[in-house]
Motif scaffolding. Structure first.
Motif, PDB file in Angstrom:
ATOM      1  N   LEU A 271      -8.700   8.600  16.853  1.00 55.77           N
ATOM      2  CA  LEU A 271      -7.787   9.679  16.443  1.00 55.77           C
ATOM      3  C   LEU A 271      -8.595  10.789  15.775  1.00 55.77           C
ATOM      4  O   LEU A 271      -9.708  10.564  15.307  1.00 55.77           O
ATOM      5  CB  LEU A 271      -6.732   9.160  15.474  1.00 55.77           C
TER       6      LEU A 271
ATOM      7  N   GLY B  32       5.040  10.161   8.555  1.00 51.21           N
ATOM      8  CA  GLY B  32       6.264  10.617   9.205  1.00 51.21           C
ATOM      9  C   GLY B  32       6.124  12.066   9.578  1.00 51.21           C
ATOM     10  O   GLY B  32       5.071  12.684   9.370  1.00 51.21           O
TER      11      GLY B  32
ATOM     12  N   GLU C 266      -5.031  13.633  12.576  1.00 50.56           N
ATOM     13  CA  GLU C 266      -4.130  12.528  12.909  1.00 50.56           C
ATOM     14  C   GLU C 266      -4.301  11.367  11.935  1.00 50.56           C
ATOM     15  O   GLU C 266      -3.333  10.717  11.540  1.00 50.56           O
ATOM     16  CB  GLU C 266      -4.375  12.049  14.349  1.00 50.56           C
TER      17      GLU C 266
ATOM     18  N   ARG D 250      -2.359  13.110   0.224  1.00 49.90           N
ATOM     19  CA  ARG D 250      -1.159  12.417  -0.238  1.00 49.90           C
ATOM     20  C   ARG D 250      -0.933  12.631  -1.737  1.00 49.90           C
ATOM     21  O   ARG D 250      -0.204  11.880  -2.350  1.00 49.90           O
ATOM     22  CB  ARG D 250      -1.291  10.930   0.056  1.00 49.90           C
TER      23      ARG D 250
ATOM     24  N   MET E  40     -11.222   3.196   6.361  1.00 52.21           N
ATOM     25  CA  MET E  40      -9.992   2.870   7.056  1.00 52.21           C
ATOM     26  C   MET E  40      -9.587   4.068   7.897  1.00 52.21           C
ATOM     27  O   MET E  40      -8.634   4.774   7.589  1.00 52.21           O
ATOM     28  CB  MET E  40      -8.910   2.511   6.031  1.00 52.21           C
ATOM     29  N   LEU E  41     -10.370   4.291   8.936  1.00 55.68           N
ATOM     30  CA  LEU E  41     -10.120   5.420   9.817  1.00 55.68           C
ATOM     31  C   LEU E  41     -10.015   4.912  11.240  1.00 55.68           C
ATOM     32  O   LEU E  41     -10.689   3.955  11.607  1.00 55.68           O
ATOM     33  CB  LEU E  41     -11.272   6.425   9.728  1.00 55.68           C
ATOM     34  N   VAL E  42      -9.164   5.555  12.019  1.00 56.83           N
ATOM     35  CA  VAL E  42      -9.020   5.164  13.421  1.00 56.83           C
ATOM     36  C   VAL E  42      -9.968   6.034  14.244  1.00 56.83           C
ATOM     37  O   VAL E  42      -9.764   7.242  14.336  1.00 56.83           O
ATOM     38  CB  VAL E  42      -7.570   5.347  13.899  1.00 56.83           C
TER      39      VAL E  42
ATOM     40  N   PRO F 291       0.818  -1.215   0.000  1.00 57.48           N
ATOM     41  CA  PRO F 291       0.000   0.000   0.000  1.00 57.48           C
ATOM     42  C   PRO F 291       0.845   1.255   0.000  1.00 57.48           C
ATOM     43  O   PRO F 291       0.517   2.222  -0.695  1.00 57.48           O
ATOM     44  CB  PRO F 291      -0.810  -0.122   1.290  1.00 57.48           C
ATOM     45  N   SER F 292       1.957   1.245   0.740  1.00 61.46           N
ATOM     46  CA  SER F 292       2.734   2.487   0.759  1.00 61.46           C
ATOM     47  C   SER F 292       3.368   2.729  -0.602  1.00 61.46           C
ATOM     48  O   SER F 292       3.524   3.879  -1.022  1.00 61.46           O
ATOM     49  CB  SER F 292       3.785   2.460   1.870  1.00 61.46           C
TER      50      SER F 292
ATOM     51  N   ALA G  67      -2.489  12.304   8.866  1.00 64.08           N
ATOM     52  CA  ALA G  67      -1.034  12.329   8.993  1.00 64.08           C
ATOM     53  C   ALA G  67      -0.449  10.942   9.209  1.00 64.08           C
ATOM     54  O   ALA G  67       0.759  10.744   9.076  1.00 64.08           O
ATOM     55  CB  ALA G  67      -0.637  13.236  10.161  1.00 64.08           C
ATOM     56  N   LEU G  68      -1.291   9.981   9.539  1.00 60.60           N
ATOM     57  CA  LEU G  68      -0.804   8.640   9.869  1.00 60.60           C
ATOM     58  C   LEU G  68       0.037   8.070   8.732  1.00 60.60           C
ATOM     59  O   LEU G  68      -0.373   8.074   7.573  1.00 60.60           O
ATOM     60  CB  LEU G  68      -2.013   7.740  10.145  1.00 60.60           C
ATOM     61  N   GLY G  69       1.197   7.603   9.093  1.00 57.81           N
ATOM     62  CA  GLY G  69       2.046   6.940   8.117  1.00 57.81           C
ATOM     63  C   GLY G  69       2.891   7.897   7.286  1.00 57.81           C
ATOM     64  O   GLY G  69       3.681   7.459   6.457  1.00 57.81           O
TER      65      GLY G  69
ATOM     66  N   HIS H 257     -11.858   3.355   0.886  1.00 58.72           N
ATOM     67  CA  HIS H 257     -12.412   2.043   1.192  1.00 58.72           C
ATOM     68  C   HIS H 257     -13.886   2.147   1.560  1.00 58.72           C
ATOM     69  O   HIS H 257     -14.307   3.114   2.173  1.00 58.72           O
ATOM     70  CB  HIS H 257     -11.649   1.422   2.363  1.00 58.72           C
TER      71      HIS H 257
ATOM     72  N   ILE I 178       0.656   4.264  -2.595  1.00 55.70           N
ATOM     73  CA  ILE I 178       0.460   5.660  -2.192  1.00 55.70           C
ATOM     74  C   ILE I 178       1.548   6.530  -2.812  1.00 55.70           C
ATOM     75  O   ILE I 178       1.287   7.593  -3.358  1.00 55.70           O
ATOM     76  CB  ILE I 178       0.482   5.776  -0.649  1.00 55.70           C
TER      77      ILE I 178
ATOM     78  N   LYS J  87      -7.769  11.969   3.126  1.00 54.07           N
ATOM     79  CA  LYS J  87      -6.543  11.221   3.360  1.00 54.07           C
ATOM     80  C   LYS J  87      -5.811  10.966   2.041  1.00 54.07           C
ATOM     81  O   LYS J  87      -4.594  11.098   1.960  1.00 54.07           O
ATOM     82  CB  LYS J  87      -6.903   9.867   3.997  1.00 54.07           C
TER      83      LYS J  87
END
Lengths: 355, 310, 515
Positions: free
Chosen positions: C100, C111, C104, C162, C95-97, C79-80, C107-109, C91, C83, C158
């Protein structure tokens, strides 16, 4: 589901591998001969007797001990292990230990296992083992069981009980403690207020106040036989409250002796000789010599009596001995007086006042 | 009772509480990080024991407490890798694996101790290191700044761990994979690598916690930790997976234990009531857990292994 | 393909084949997406759309075939990697937390400077992206605090954050209300205007017709057709999906409505947040009629259904069945009065995932003869009955002992419907019967509903799918904020007339005639 069980099997296999590794590491340094146990309770069937080199056959008396803490705890369990080894010096025995069974169910399994293996004498060394013993003993009428510290044979013909007048040595050491203390405050770290620990603590307090009524004895039962950190903190609390002499009973006191050493306060040990724990601060230890009661029990077995009696270790019969640490430099006069007190208790002219 | 409320006794009580709290605080901080990433380790107690023995034995043989601490942390890391292999790679059930680690640590350290050391021999331990100036503050100095260095370290790690979890990208990854590992995965965060990291760190903390205990009491003995690892796990729940609250829980537990000890030492309580009082920390924990469990929910992915669905 | 001559395609998937043990999930599938184009991927559940997209997103490696991005052959390994190559995936199950914040999650993943997760620059850039595409959402809100539509915006943000140029939207409208769908389409058109390429996965045909530039239809892992809206009709698309002609518009014969079965008067029900979710609600459903309850999700439909079925206490008002008021209803007592319920959350309330198909089919009747005799389950009676239901309701399952969670959504729904429609109920409360269900299954479920109507059942159909409501209902009642906004007869029911009521515009004349 299938995947789960496969990984679980793998986990078990890995742990088994570790255990083997551990056993291999352990055996490198384990040939000093002093330790008569085999360490891990799960491999208890390995014979480890000092003189049982003839493979356990013949006339060797087979003795098994089940005890709650480590065989080298410098306290309760070690006192019994040392005693059986002492018996082994005078006659042919085969000796096996399952130690560390602080879980009573584990102890019960070990007791039953030894009885099934046909041991002559199975020692349930812990007052908490009375319940299971009462159930197990009737199933093995040809095996003699010994249970302590306790004064009850449940009326069973194959159960001996043994106990100790821990108050006697405690009383003697209490008189010394009262003379050593300059602050007049003595701290005691106890486990749970039962059994020989309570007898010892009560005797110690009686001896101290008998010697000097002005002395304060603070007793702190931490309600644990195993929490070393709590024992250490209890000792710290005593010192913080002015105690300059400490004592304590049961295996968790190894935490307290460290505090005594660090704080430079005198320490009295019980159950086993604790000099090694604090060569500079241990004044004396009351040492249990269970071989005296074991000798009585074995004599009974030899004559065909498998139980029904209670034996008590005392100063008089040599089951209790006060061992001094020569490195402490106790004043001779104090020691002479203490010896006199001990003799008085032995001949009955002095009473500890503890029932 | 009045004798308890003297300054010196209160100071000693609080200082004692901080001292008692240190080992399980350290273990709990590590376990909190691990659980935030979705991994439960019931083996904390076992790793603490291994760390305690490692620190004790190293200090006994080399005379160096620093070496003892280093070895304890190193062994903790090894245990962490083993646990990560079992749970992250093999997807072993975490509860059972943890209990396996605990039993292994209990038996293994007992065996090594008996074979390698024999009877308990005291070691010097880590001495007190009063912090200059601060330790001279009346009372407060004695409570907070007159301890051994591991005590300072444990409490210093609280803000550090808080920062790591809440203010770093690593912490963000941890929080995400403990909750919704699938989401992190789709954004290129390696769930299993991150979890391996947290498990290793958590186990290093557990090893350090064991070292802190062994070096504080200056001795080793079978089952030295006496349940402190399990207290640490309870504290994670108690603290609702937040570092400052975990610390509060550890302090509360430590101070209550210390207070009970002082009361018994001073003879304020004795006999049966003192036995009841000895249960106070445990009862308190249960009460708080009941209250907390109503409010806060655990990381959603806790104990759930991650596998990219096929 | 004349379009490919015009510009370099952003994406060319050629001859993609992906095998799983026993399944050929993708069989030599081609897909080409041009910049600024919406390419729809259409197909029933299990047709291979998700597999193809997982291949694109680096979650699966194809067994055969090539992927080209901007003409260059690439191998997408993770996946990265996807991306980094400018591919974004929206999805279907976000695919959300939830714990958070939006920022956040974005920004996840990614860095951050010196390993720190500083949200200030994230928030700033997020504001720019939000503004550009009209995706407004509070960056500091926690996901759990957001409504479904807002969550989707966060999910899209998200990908846009990116710099995704090629976005895959997996059934993005499945969870949205009609107004939200329109908002989404505005956003998507803004994206294509920016020359982004979109892969749009849906099986709502009117949306597909409205939005697509190109359409690729998949069936059983193969491309069954490539077309575009101008060259196709909804019927032709449906036929490509299902493999046989499908009746999409249905002429329902008017029936004589019978006696009043279900009567609700002055009903008030409290919602989860303590609000009055259903207010002074009056509704009657007669034998032989389907009453459609239309409305945007969250306007009290769920609470109403729960209340009828005894799952939620009634604050005031009355529910009567066959003229007899139901006092202190419980699910069992309501069932005994002849009410069956197909709940909205089929996997939560309708079926137990870990139970087998047979166990779910018998959840209601297991305790009665012939399935239980003297307290023991009668195996042979159970299996013959269940096998018959599975056959009659065309449930695709290996056997009746398969855990229900292993079935597709449509088949789980068929299990629930089979159970509820065969318990001789005279009142059916059916909520969202075809949500997330593919066309073939939906068609089948609709047939069954009408069959029940013919048989004289009184049916309350709660649905957010306007087409469904209009097609099946004899009367449509529109609900807004727990109150009835109006009622429309079959003859007057159009998406426009109902849509207006749903959004709260009440035509004076229409409301007068409705009562």
């Amino acid at each position: 589901m299938r995947k789960q069980s496969r990984t679980f099997t793998l986990l078990l296999a890995l742990l088994a591998a570790f255990a083997l590794l551990a056993a291999a590491c352990g055996s490198d340094g384990g040939d000093d001969g002093a330790a008569s146990d085999d360490g891990d309770g799960t491999s208890a069937t390995e014979p480890a007797g000092d003189d049982g080199d003839d493979g356990g056959g013949g006339d060797a008396l087979r003795i098994a001990v089940v005890a709650p803490s480590a065989s080298n705890d410098l306290a309760f369990t070690q006192s019994m292990v040392d005693a059986v080894n002492a018996i082994g010096e005078t006659r042919d025995i085969q000796f096996d230990v399952t130690d560390g069974t602080f879980v009573v169910e584990d102890a019960a399994a070990a007791l039953r296992g030894y009885a099934e293996d046909g041991f002559d004498l199975v020692v349930a060394h812990g007052s908490q083992y009375g319940g299971p013993l009462q159930e197990i003993a009737p199933d093995f009428p040809d095996v003699s069981f010994a249970w302590g510290t306790a004064a009850d044979t449940f009326g069973l013909p194959n159960v001996y009980a043994y106990t100790v007048r821990a108050d006697e040595g405690g009383f003697v050491m209490g008189t010394i403690a009262a003379q050593l203390s300059e602050s007049g405050v003595i701290g005691v770290v106890g486990p749970v207020e039962v059994g020989d620990a309570k007898l010892y603590v009560d005797g110690f307090a009686a001896g101290a106040t008998n010697q000097d009524p002005a002395v304060t004895v603070n007793v702190n039962y931490i309600e644990s036989f195993s929490d070393v950190a709590l024992a250490a903190e209890a000792a710290t609390a005593h010192v913080g409250n002015g105690a300059d002499v400490l004592t304590g009973s049961a295996q968790m006191v190894v935490g307290a002796t460290g505090v005594a050493t660090e704080s430079g306060v005198a320490w009295f040990g019980t159950q086993a000789n604790q000099t090694a724990l604090g060569p500079d601060v241990v004044v004396a230890s009351q040492v249990y010599h269970w071989e005296v009661v074991l000798a009585d029990i074995i004599a009974g077995i030899d004559s065909g009596t498998l139980g029904g009696e209670v034996f008590i270790a005392t100063l008089a019969n040599g089951g209790l001995v006060i061992e001094y640490n020569d490195g402490f430099g106790l004043d001779d006069a104090v020691r002479t007086a203490a010896d006199a007190t001990a003799a008085g208790i032995a001949d009955g002219s002095i009473s500890t006042g503890i029932e | 009772m009045s004798e308890f409320f003297t300054v010196s006794v209160l100071v000693a009580t609080l200082a004692g509480g901080i001292r008692l709290a240190t080992p399980f605080l350290l273990a709990a901080l590590g376990e909190t990080l691990g659980q935030r990433s979705g991994v439960l380790n019931l083996g904390v107690e076992g790793v603490m024991l291994i760390g305690a023995f490692a620190a004790y034995y190293t200090a006994l043989e080399t005379g160096s407490t620093v070496a003892g601490i280093a070895v304890a942390i190193g062994i903790g890391a090894v245990m962490g890798l083993i646990y990560a292999f079992l749970t992250v790679v093999m997807h072993a059930e975490q509860g059972i694996s943890g209990i396996g680690i605990f039993l292994f640590g209990l038996g293994f350290t007992d065996l090594l101790f008996q074979k390698q050391v024999g009877t308990p021999l005291p070691i010097p331990g880590v001495g007190k290191a009063p912090i200059p100036i601060l330790s001279d503050i009346p009372h407060l100095g004695e409570i907070f700044f007159d301890h051994n260095p591991l005590v300072y370290l444990a409490f210093l790690l609280v803000p550090i761990m808080w920062f790591v979890v809440n203010k770093t990208t690593f912490g963000l990854n941890v929080r995400a994979i403990g909750q919704t590992p699938e989401a992190a995965d789709t954004l290129g965060v390696s769930v299993n690598l991150t979890r391996t990291f947290t498990i290793v760190i958590a186990n290093c903390f557990a090893g350090l916690a064991g070292a802190a205990l062994a070096l504080e009491v200056g001795i080793f003995q079978q089952n030295l930790t006496a349940g402190q690892g399990f207290i640490a796990i309870a504290l994670v729940y108690f603290g609702a997976w937040r570092m400052p609250w975990v610390m509060s829980g550890a302090l509360l537990f430590g101070v209550v234990s210390s207070t009970v000890l002082q009361w018994k030492t001073l003879g304020i309580v004795s006999g049966p009531s003192s036995s009841l009082l000895a249960m106070a920390p445990a009862i308190l924990t249960i009460l708080v857990l009941v209250l907390v469990s109503r409010r806060v929910s655990a990381p959603a992915a806790l104990t759930r292994p991650f596998d990219r669905a096929g | 393909m004349t379009d490919t001559d015009r510009a370099v395609p952003m994406l060319q998937m050629e001859g993609i084949t992906k095998r799983f043990p026993g399944v050929l999930a993708n069989d030599s599938v081609d897909l080409t997406v041009l910049p600024g184009q919406v390419h729809t991927l259409l197909g029933e559940n299990g047709a291979g759309k998700s597999t193809l997209m997982k291949v694109l997103y680096g979650l699966y490696r194809p067994d055969e075939g090539t992927i080209r991005l901007d003409g260059e052959p690439v191998s997408i390994t993770s996946p990265s990697d996807a991306i980094n190559r400018g591919i974004g995936m929206i999805h279907q199950h976000f695919m959300l937390v939830p714990t958070l914040t939006v920022a956040e999650n974005v920004a996840l993943g990614l860095g951050g400077r010196a390993g720190l997760s500083d949200m200030r620059p994230v928030r700033q850039r997020l504001a720019e992206v939000s503004e550009r595409y009209g995706l407004h959402v509070n960056p500091d809100a926690y996901i759990w605090q957001l409504a479904v539509g807002e969550r989707q915006r966060a999910e899209i943000l998200k990908a846009l954050y990116r710099d995704a140029r090629l976005l895959v939207l997996d059934e993005p409208t499945a969870v949205l209300t009609p107004p939200e769908v329109e908002e989404l389409f505005v956003t998507l058109r803004q994206m294509t205007a920016d020359d982004k390429g979109l892969v749009f996965i849906s099986h709502k045909l009117h949306e597909v017709m409205e939005l697509s530039d190109e359409i690729t239809v998949l069936r059983d892992g193969r491309v069954s057709g490539q077309t575009r809206p101008s060259e196709s009709t909804r019927e032709s698309l449906a036929e490509l999906m299902v493999g046989r002609p499908v009746e999409l518009t249905r002429n329902v014969a008017a029936t004589e409505r019978g006696e009043q079965r279900l009567a609700i008067t002055g009903l008030n029900v409290i919602g989860d947040r303590g609000n009055t979710a259903v207010k002074n609600f009056d509704l009657a459903v007669h034998s032989g009629e389907i009453v459609g309850l239309a409305g945007v999700s969250g306007n009290g439909q769920r609470e109403l259904a729960d209340a009828i079925f005894g799952l939620r206490p009634i604050r005031s008002g009355q529910i009567a069945i066959d003229g007899e008021p139901v006092t202190a209803p419980t699910p069992r007592s309501v069932r005994q009065r002849g009410v069956a319920y197909v709940p909205e959350e089929r996997m939560v309330e309708g079926a137990i995932g870990d139970f087998t198909v047979a166990e779910n089919l018998l959840l209601v009747d297991y305790h009665q003869p012939p399935y239980t005799r003297r307290g023991l389950l009668n195996r042979s009676a159970i299996s013959s009955w269940c096998n018959r239901l599975v056959e009659n309701y065309r449930v695709k399952t290996p056997d009746i002992e398969t855990p229900t969670k292993n079935l597709s959504g449509g088949n789980i729904q068929k299990v629930v419907i089979a159970r509820e429609f065969t318990c001789d109920a005279e009142v059916l409360v059916v909520a969202q019967p075809t949500r997330g269900v593919d066309i073939g299954a939906a068609e089948y479920i609709h047939e069954r509903l009408l069959e029940q109507r013919e048989a004289g059942a009184a049916i309350l159909l709660i649905s957010e799918d306007l087409d469904e409501v209009i097609q099946l209902s004899d009367r449509v009642v529109v609900v807004l904020e727990g109150q009835i906004m109006g009622e429309v007869d079959r003859a007057d029911a159009t998406p426009r007339s109902i849509g207006l009521l749903m959004s709260g515009v009440r035509d004076g004349e229409a409301s007068a005639s409705a009562d």
